[in-house]
Scaffold this motif. Structure first.
Motif, PDB file in Angstrom:
ATOM      1  N   VAL B 119       0.851  -1.191   0.000  1.00 36.37           N
ATOM      2  CA  VAL B 119       0.000   0.000   0.000  1.00 36.37           C
ATOM      3  C   VAL B 119       0.885   1.239   0.000  1.00 36.37           C
ATOM      4  N   VAL B 120       0.623   2.147  -0.937  1.00 38.99           N
ATOM      5  CA  VAL B 120       1.268   3.462  -0.911  1.00 38.99           C
ATOM      6  C   VAL B 120       0.176   4.456  -0.546  1.00 38.99           C
ATOM      7  N   THR B 121       0.333   5.138   0.566  1.00 38.62           N
ATOM      8  CA  THR B 121      -0.754   5.988   1.056  1.00 38.62           C
ATOM      9  C   THR B 121      -0.771   7.344   0.341  1.00 38.62           C
ATOM     10  N   ALA B 122      -1.964   7.955   0.331  1.00 39.16           N
ATOM     11  CA  ALA B 122      -2.158   9.300  -0.229  1.00 39.16           C
ATOM     12  C   ALA B 122      -2.668  10.194   0.904  1.00 39.16           C
ATOM     13  N   HIS B 123      -2.147  11.423   0.958  1.00 38.64           N
ATOM     14  CA  HIS B 123      -2.375  12.237   2.161  1.00 38.64           C
ATOM     15  C   HIS B 123      -3.036  13.578   1.895  1.00 38.64           C
ATOM     16  N   SER B 124      -3.624  13.761   0.708  1.00 42.16           N
ATOM     17  CA  SER B 124      -4.336  14.998   0.413  1.00 42.16           C
ATOM     18  C   SER B 124      -5.209  14.721  -0.803  1.00 42.16           C
ATOM     19  N   GLU B 125      -6.088  15.648  -1.159  1.00 43.91           N
ATOM     20  CA  GLU B 125      -6.908  15.426  -2.363  1.00 43.91           C
ATOM     21  C   GLU B 125      -6.042  15.415  -3.630  1.00 43.91           C
ATOM     22  N   PRO B 126      -5.079  16.351  -3.778  1.00 39.67           N
ATOM     23  CA  PRO B 126      -4.178  16.223  -4.945  1.00 39.67           C
ATOM     24  C   PRO B 126      -3.434  14.885  -4.972  1.00 39.67           C
ATOM     25  N   ASP B 127      -3.017  14.412  -3.812  1.00 39.45           N
ATOM     26  CA  ASP B 127      -2.391  13.085  -3.719  1.00 39.45           C
ATOM     27  C   ASP B 127      -3.330  12.012  -4.262  1.00 39.45           C
ATOM     28  N   LEU B 277       4.100   2.056   2.454  1.00 37.47           N
ATOM     29  CA  LEU B 277       4.977   3.210   2.199  1.00 37.47           C
ATOM     30  C   LEU B 277       4.150   4.475   2.359  1.00 37.47           C
ATOM     31  N   CYS B 278       4.611   5.389   3.182  1.00 40.69           N
ATOM     32  CA  CYS B 278       3.962   6.694   3.336  1.00 40.69           C
ATOM     33  C   CYS B 278       4.880   7.755   2.736  1.00 40.69           C
ATOM     34  N   PRO B 279       4.589   8.208   1.501  1.00 40.82           N
ATOM     35  CA  PRO B 279       5.509   9.124   0.818  1.00 40.82           C
ATOM     36  C   PRO B 279       5.843  10.419   1.576  1.00 40.82           C
ATOM     37  N   PRO B 280       4.918  11.056   2.294  1.00 40.17           N
ATOM     38  CA  PRO B 280       5.334  12.315   2.940  1.00 40.17           C
ATOM     39  C   PRO B 280       6.431  12.116   3.976  1.00 40.17           C
ATOM     40  N   PHE B 281       6.504  10.926   4.546  1.00 46.52           N
ATOM     41  CA  PHE B 281       7.556  10.667   5.536  1.00 46.52           C
ATOM     42  C   PHE B 281       8.745   9.966   4.896  1.00 46.52           C
ATOM     43  N   GLY B 282       8.548   9.424   3.705  1.00 47.67           N
ATOM     44  CA  GLY B 282       9.627   8.719   3.012  1.00 47.67           C
ATOM     45  C   GLY B 282       9.979   7.408   3.671  1.00 47.67           C
ATOM     46  N   THR B 283       9.161   6.941   4.595  1.00 49.69           N
ATOM     47  CA  THR B 283       9.474   5.711   5.326  1.00 49.69           C
ATOM     48  C   THR B 283       8.561   4.582   4.845  1.00 49.69           C
ATOM     49  N   TYR B 284       9.111   3.372   4.762  1.00 44.95           N
ATOM     50  CA  TYR B 284       8.291   2.208   4.448  1.00 44.95           C
ATOM     51  C   TYR B 284       8.645   1.081   5.397  1.00 44.95           C
ATOM     52  N   VAL B 285       7.688   0.166   5.579  1.00 50.12           N
ATOM     53  CA  VAL B 285       7.891  -0.875   6.588  1.00 50.12           C
ATOM     54  C   VAL B 285       7.114  -2.128   6.220  1.00 50.12           C
ATOM     55  N   SER B 286       7.687  -3.274   6.583  1.00 48.68           N
ATOM     56  CA  SER B 286       6.976  -4.544   6.484  1.00 48.68           C
ATOM     57  C   SER B 286       7.414  -5.363   7.694  1.00 48.68           C
ATOM     58  N   GLN B 287       6.741  -6.476   7.923  1.00 51.49           N
ATOM     59  CA  GLN B 287       7.143  -7.325   9.051  1.00 51.49           C
ATOM     60  C   GLN B 287       7.625  -8.658   8.504  1.00 51.49           C
ATOM     61  N   SER B 288       8.803  -9.069   8.924  1.00 51.19           N
ATOM     62  CA  SER B 288       9.358 -10.319   8.404  1.00 51.19           C
ATOM     63  C   SER B 288       8.687 -11.507   9.096  1.00 51.19           C
ATOM     64  N   ASP B 289       8.905 -12.686   8.535  1.00 49.82           N
ATOM     65  CA  ASP B 289       8.298 -13.878   9.120  1.00 49.82           C
ATOM     66  C   ASP B 289       8.829 -14.155  10.527  1.00 49.82           C
TER      67      ASP B 289
END
Ligand SMILES: Cc1cc2nc3c(=O)[nH]c(=O)nc-3n(C[C@H](O)[C@H](O)[C@H](O)COP(=O)(O)OP(=O)(O)OC[C@H]3O[C@@H](n4cnc5c(N)ncnc54)[C@H](O)[C@@H]3O)c2cc1C
Ligand SMILES: [Zn+2]
Lengths: 88, 417
Positions: B119-127, B277-289
């Motif tokens: 998932v890549v999140t969107a954080h505004s209407e233009p987003d 992935l949250c683009p405004p923060f530039g950070t992405y995360v997943s959880q390994s097995d």
């Protein structure tokens, strides 16, 4: 945090500095026709050296551009000097 | 080579696991090969495997200065996806995802490709408008994509911050259901084992120090283990591509090497079953097995060959994580490291002739070449074996920087770095 020496302000926190580009890139003189490969070299080619590098940096808080010599492996700063002196 | 199977696992379990044998040989280099590949990361090993399997070329060596998979292939955050914008990129990265889908079976090695979605999140209407454009582009290119509203994102990733007073509140997002994660080491080891079984020599602790030229053509390499001649040489050295190009005299490449950092937390109970992935923060995360959160962010701002992390970027990435998922604020980190990635001006790779006859390049994958290992190897093998581009690799030729036909994914699909 690493400390970089600004030639104007002295030692400051690395987050105040911006890497601008490699030193010595000369924009082709546009009075003549520039071949595409020459534009490509100017726009995109990077020496990207491992070890000693010469770069142009800006200290964002005083907005001065300056030359930094550093080691791209160890991150040690070897020298910083004003670009103005270079031009003189 | 013993095949991995439920039956063999049971049999070896009863015999105290004494009969497995080595996954690959450690041969001394021969004096010449039909093809020599420099760099045993995922791309080099996959290239060797497809040379043998698709093109019948088995007199092949992969030379690695350290240990195989010890470069970026063993240092990345393992996200596999094809959510790009341009048709050229969709063709390349979706070929890779499709090859990944069958890779464990093909290599007889569990690469743990888990299509948990991204998932890549969107954080505004233009987003949201850009997200809709992205979904449409992906679908037109034949890649799966779904446009999500806020509630749909919430259902997929309840751990995210949904407070209305958040600095960048979540409006919705883009989901690629077929995206996911894999086991990075297993990809390197699986290709190495399968290539070795087909006769490829993988030679570790063997640094390429210069090239051998005859009449202007590259005909081999000088290495720390002696000279090795080759009908064709392919370089897959990622962050060291400029160093190799300088050795070969094929001109300065449009590449800058930067450190890219990653982080892994202490193991937690399952909290996240997709990649976010949250683009405004530039950070992405997943959880390994294993339960660790695998966290990544933006590039370092300074060209570097120093394969280690630093504090300013760490602070930015983790501040982003805490804003994204405040519940994680007190989680402890276990490890933190960096790899040296090869970044191009358009965030697309360079595959094809180097400019020096007999030497070919596969590089410029930058921050996103793990997902591309099967396709990179598949296409580069085609180029080394035939001397010509595959239709999918042609747009990624180095000459695009002269013709101006850049494939600017950095801008188009908003790659954070
Ligand atoms: C922190 C981090 C996170 C990342 N996250 C992702 C992600 O989530 N998804 C994704 O798709 N990609 C990601 N990437 C990018 C991805 O890891 C790389 O693009 C990919 O692994 C490149 O593979 P490679 O085989 O080309 O290079 P590498 O795996 O780096 O292999 C190159 C090899 O060449 C060897 N070598 C270099 N010079 C010589 C020489 N002179 N002689 C012999 N051998 C030499 C090196 O030792 C090395 O083993 C990430 C990268 C990093 C660093
Ligand atoms: Zn200053």
């Amino acid at each position: 945090m690493q400390i970089f020496p600004c030639p104007f302000c002295g030692p400051r926190n690395e987050t105040e500095f911006h890497f601008a580009g490699e030193l010595g890139k000369v924009r082709p003189a546009t009075a003549e026709k520039i071949a595409a490969p020459d534009w490509a070299t100017y726009l995109y080619a990077q020496r990207n050296e491992k070890g000693l590098v010469h770069e142009v940096w800006m200290h964002l808080t005083c907005s001065e551009l300056f030359v930094m010599e550093r080691d791209s492996v160890t991150m040690q700063v070897l020298d910083t000097r004003s670009l103005r002196e270079d031009a003189q | 080579m013993t095949r991995y199977s439920a039956f063999n696992l049971l049999r070896e379990g009863l015999r105290g696991h004494t009969g497995w044998g080595k996954a690959w040989r450690s041969p001394a280099p021969k004096s010449s090969y039909d093809a020599v590949i420099v760099g045993a990361g995922g791309h080099g090993l996959a290239t060797a495997y497809y040379l043998a399997k698709n093109h019948g070329l088995t007199n092949v060596a992969v030379l690695e200065k350290g240990w195989l998979g010890g470069g970026n292939t063993g240092r990345n955050t393992t996200v596999i996806r094809s959510n790009y914008f341009y048709p050229e990129s969709a063709a390349l990265y979706d070929l890779s995802v499709r090859l990944y889908e069958n890779l464990s079976r093909e290599l007889n090695y569990n690469v743990m490709f888990s299509q948990r979605g991204m998932v890549v999140t969107a954080h505004s209407e233009p987003d949201m408008e850009m997200a809709a454009r992205q979904v449409n582009a992906m679908r037109l290119n034949g890649v799966d994509a779904e446009f999500l509203d806020r509630d749909q994102v919430r259902k997929l990733a309840p751990l995210l911050n949904y407070r209305a007073d958040m600095r960048f509140p979540i409006h919705g997002g883009v989901l690629q259901p077929r995206a996911g994660t894999g086991r990075h080491d297993a990809v390197a080891w699986g290709y190495a084992r399968a290539a070795d079984a087909l006769g490829v020599d993988i030679i570790q602790n063997c640094e390429v120090q210069d090239f051998i030229f005859e009449a202007g053509r590259c005909v081999g390499v000088h290495t720390s283990k002696g000279d090795i001649r080759a009908a064709v040489v392919g370089a897959t050295v990622a962050g060291h591509s400029s160093v190799i190009a300088k050795m070969a005299g094929c001109g300065d490449l449009p590449i800058t090497s930067y450190a890219l950092q990653a982080f892994v937390s202490e193991p937690l109970k399952p909290v996240l079953d997709t990649v976010v992935l949250c683009p405004p923060f530039g950070t992405y995360v997943s959880q390994s097995d294993k339960g660790g959160l695998v966290i990544g962010g933006g590039l370092d701002r300074i060209p570097s060959y120093g394969q280690r992390g630093n504090l300013p970027v760490q602070e930015t990435v983790l501040a982003g994580l805490v804003e994204m998922m405040p519940a994680l604020a007190s989680v402890k980190l276990l490890r933190h490291w960096a790899g040296i990635v090869d970044v191009t001006p358009d965030s697309s790779p360079i595959i094809g002739p180097s400019g020096v006859e007999g030497l070919y390049l596969n590089c410029g994958w930058g921050t996103g070449g793990f997902k591309a290992i099967p396709a990179g190897g598949y296409l580069f093998a085609h180029i080394l074996a035939t001397g010509t581009h595959h239709e999918i690799s042609r747009p990624f030729d180095r000459n695009r920087f002269v013709t101006g036909h850049l494939i600017d994914e950095g801008a188009a699909s908003g790659i954070a770095h």
